[in-house]
Design a protein around this motif. Structure first.
Motif, PDB file in Angstrom:
ATOM      1  N   ASN A   2      -9.095  -5.840  -3.269  1.00  0.00           N
ATOM      2  CA  ASN A   2      -7.661  -6.127  -3.236  1.00  0.00           C
ATOM      3  C   ASN A   2      -6.934  -5.210  -2.258  1.00  0.00           C
ATOM      4  N   CYS A   3      -6.603  -5.752  -1.101  1.00  0.00           N
ATOM      5  CA  CYS A   3      -5.775  -5.060  -0.109  1.00  0.00           C
ATOM      6  C   CYS A   3      -6.443  -3.784   0.406  1.00  0.00           C
ATOM      7  N   ASP A  39     -14.736   3.587  -4.048  1.00  0.00           N
ATOM      8  CA  ASP A  39     -13.538   4.012  -3.313  1.00  0.00           C
ATOM      9  C   ASP A  39     -13.866   5.312  -2.583  1.00  0.00           C
ATOM     10  N   MET A  40     -13.264   5.481  -1.401  1.00  0.00           N
ATOM     11  CA  MET A  40     -13.597   6.676  -0.598  1.00  0.00           C
ATOM     12  C   MET A  40     -12.663   7.851  -0.881  1.00  0.00           C
ATOM     13  N   THR A  41     -11.621   7.629  -1.709  1.00  0.00           N
ATOM     14  CA  THR A  41     -10.652   8.705  -1.952  1.00  0.00           C
ATOM     15  C   THR A  41     -10.978   9.403  -3.273  1.00  0.00           C
ATOM     16  N   CYS A 100       0.808  -1.205   0.000  1.00  0.00           N
ATOM     17  CA  CYS A 100       0.000   0.000   0.000  1.00  0.00           C
ATOM     18  C   CYS A 100       0.841   1.255   0.000  1.00  0.00           C
ATOM     19  N   GLY A 109     -17.433   6.532  -2.273  1.00  0.00           N
ATOM     20  CA  GLY A 109     -18.164   6.118  -1.075  1.00  0.00           C
ATOM     21  C   GLY A 109     -17.321   5.228  -0.197  1.00  0.00           C
ATOM     22  N   ILE A 163     -16.864   1.727   1.945  1.00  0.00           N
ATOM     23  CA  ILE A 163     -17.369   0.362   1.784  1.00  0.00           C
ATOM     24  C   ILE A 163     -18.098  -0.120   3.040  1.00  0.00           C
ATOM     25  N   GLU A 164     -18.028   0.670   4.113  1.00  0.00           N
ATOM     26  CA  GLU A 164     -18.817   0.352   5.311  1.00  0.00           C
ATOM     27  C   GLU A 164     -20.269   0.782   5.124  1.00  0.00           C
ATOM     28  N   GLY A 216     -12.992  -0.712  -2.768  1.00  0.00           N
ATOM     29  CA  GLY A 216     -11.709  -0.002  -2.723  1.00  0.00           C
ATOM     30  C   GLY A 216     -10.986  -0.174  -4.039  1.00  0.00           C
TER      31      GLY A 216
END
Ligand SMILES: C[S@@+](CC[C@H](N)C(=O)[O-])C[C@H]1O[C@@H](n2cnc3c(N)ncnc32)[C@H](O)[C@@H]1O
Length: 426
Positions: free
Chosen positions: A298-299, A254-256, A167, A280, A282-283, A230
């Motif tokens: 993935n990771c 993805d949240m970023t 990462c 968004g 993923i929770e 993600g």
């Protein structure tokens, strides 16, 4: 400052308690009363403890009998002290003190001398680990967003940022993917991507951030709907799109914001019309109930402070009978507190790894069946390729996590990890 040290032994007619009592309750207050005339700055008595520890100390070192007490008096300088002592008006006071000392101190067996203190400041010992030291979920989330935002926008690259793990890496933009021979391609090969996979994905989609190849274990079929948790810059989403074909559909979440922008640009530039990227967490997935055939990731899930809502949400959006195929970092056992306190190890995909048994329980509670959590065949090679894992590497493994949402027509009783579906990590 200078200090007079007076190492005193009691007179033979006194017990240690008598000596201590007289020194503390008579001589000490007497000096305290006249200290200003002596221009003394500080006065301390050290009374020797009546404890077997002192016998032990003496015999272990072969030392002589301890003193009964050590007195200390500070002056600004030797000159200050001499001025006072030579002052004729102090003669009576000096006589008073020598007489008083001789009442309880054996002067011939005692020692008196000036010293200068040399202090060695000691470093503050590390505080014992407490729950408060562990970064809180919001701190972890914002650090993860910051780190992957800067990777997506090219501020952090393999060259410019210390690479701590999968990462921590980011690839510089590479115009020709398949032939560039760059580090992210090499990494992808280690993770199990084929040359055809690498050649088929748009430039800039593989940022070298994975820890496995979820598409390779997802058994995707033409026409399926796939969700990538993600999704980063879209590497696995684009490979999934190739596997499900034009009649299928891929959603990446993805949240970023920088990652989503990059993934969308990659899709638009390369005509991936059946791939969509949503911003968004993923929770709390921005995805309707029961529409997904297969979830890949993935990771990423190790980066989530709480894994329960992630798997609950995954269960919600899957169709009955739908499956998850996740590559992630999993811990063999509870990670040490010093690892959990390290924010860089959190955003570097190590500190947030869930212990294997706990992860199996989370999946079961979310409702999944046929749970398999196994080390990737070359897990050690994957983990060892990360630079800063020396303290953690042996405690985690690159995992493949497979599970299924039960379907109403399931006939066989659901197997759970306790039934042998979850092999222990090797
Ligand atoms: C290690 S990168 C992996 C990216 C991509 N899966 C890949 O293999 O290239 C982790 C990604 O997960 C995203 N992420 C981390 N936590 C997330 C969360 N709770 N919700 C959505 N995205 C998250 C980050 O923004 C980042 O893009």
């Amino acid at each position: 400052m200078i200090k007079l040290v007076f190492c005193a032994r009691r007179r033979s007619n006194l017990t240690p308690a008598d000596f201590s009592d007289y020194w503390k309750n008579h001589h000490g207050p007497l000096f305290q009363k006249h200290a200003y005339r002596y221009r003394a700055l500080r006065y301390v008595q050290n009374h020797t403890l009546n404890h077997p520890i002192n016998d032990g100390m003496r015999t272990s070192r072969g030392s002589s009998e301890p003193y009964d007490g050590v007195g200390e008096i500070w002056w600004r300088s030797i000159e200050d002290f001499l001025t006072v002592i030579r002052d004729p008006s102090m003669a009576d006071l000096r006589r008073l003190f020598v007489e008083d000392e001789s009442r309880f101190v054996d002067l011939a067996r005692s020692a008196v001398f000036f010293t200068e203190e040399v202090e060695f400041p000691l470093p503050t010992p590390p505080a014992p680990a407490t729950a408060e030291d562990t970064p809180d979920p919001e701190t972890i989330r914002s650090e993860v967003r910051r780190r992957y935002g800067s990777i997506a926008s090219g501020e952090a690259t393999l060259k410019s940022s210390a690479r701590t793990s999968c990462c921590g890496a980011a690839a510089p933009e590479t115009p020709k993917r398949a032939s560039c021979g760059c580090e992210t391609d090499e990494q992808a090969r280690t993770l199990g991507y084929t040359e055809a996979d690498i050649a088929a994905t748009p430039a800039g989609a593989n940022l070298g951030l994975g820890c496995g190849n979820p598409v390779a274990i997802a058994s995707l079929q033409i026409g399926q709907t796939v969700l990538d948790l993600g999704a980063g810059a879209g590497f696995d989403a684009f490979l999934a799109a190739r596997a499900v074909g034009p009649s299928g559909r891929v959603i990446g979440v993805d949240m970023t914001p920088e990652m989503v922008a990059k993934a969308r640009a990659n899709a638009a530039r390369n005509g991936f019309t059946q791939v969509e990227f949503r911003l968004g967490e993923i929770e709390a997935l921005p995805v309707a109930d029961g529409i997904v055939d297969v979830i890949i990731s993935n990771c990423v899930i190790n980066l989530c402070p709480d894994k329960c809502p992630v798997y609950r949400e995954a269960f919600r959006v899957l169709k009955p009978g739908g499956r998850i195929a996740v590559s992630d970092v999993v811990a063999r056992e509870e990670l040490p507190d010093e690892v959990k306190r390290d924010l860089a190890l959190h955003s570097g995909c190590l500190a947030g790894a869930t212990p294997l048994a706990e992860l199996a329980a989370i999946l079961r509670h979310a409702g999944f069946v046929e749970i398999v959590i196994r080390p990737k065949s070359n897990s050690a090679e994957v983990i060892e390729s990360w630079d800063a894992v020396a303290s953690v590497g042996a405690k985690v493994f690159a995992a493949e996590v497979l599970a299924r949402k039960p379907a109403p027509d399931d006939r066989a009783p659901a197997r759970c990890c306790c039934g042998g579906a979850t092999p222990a990590a090797k």
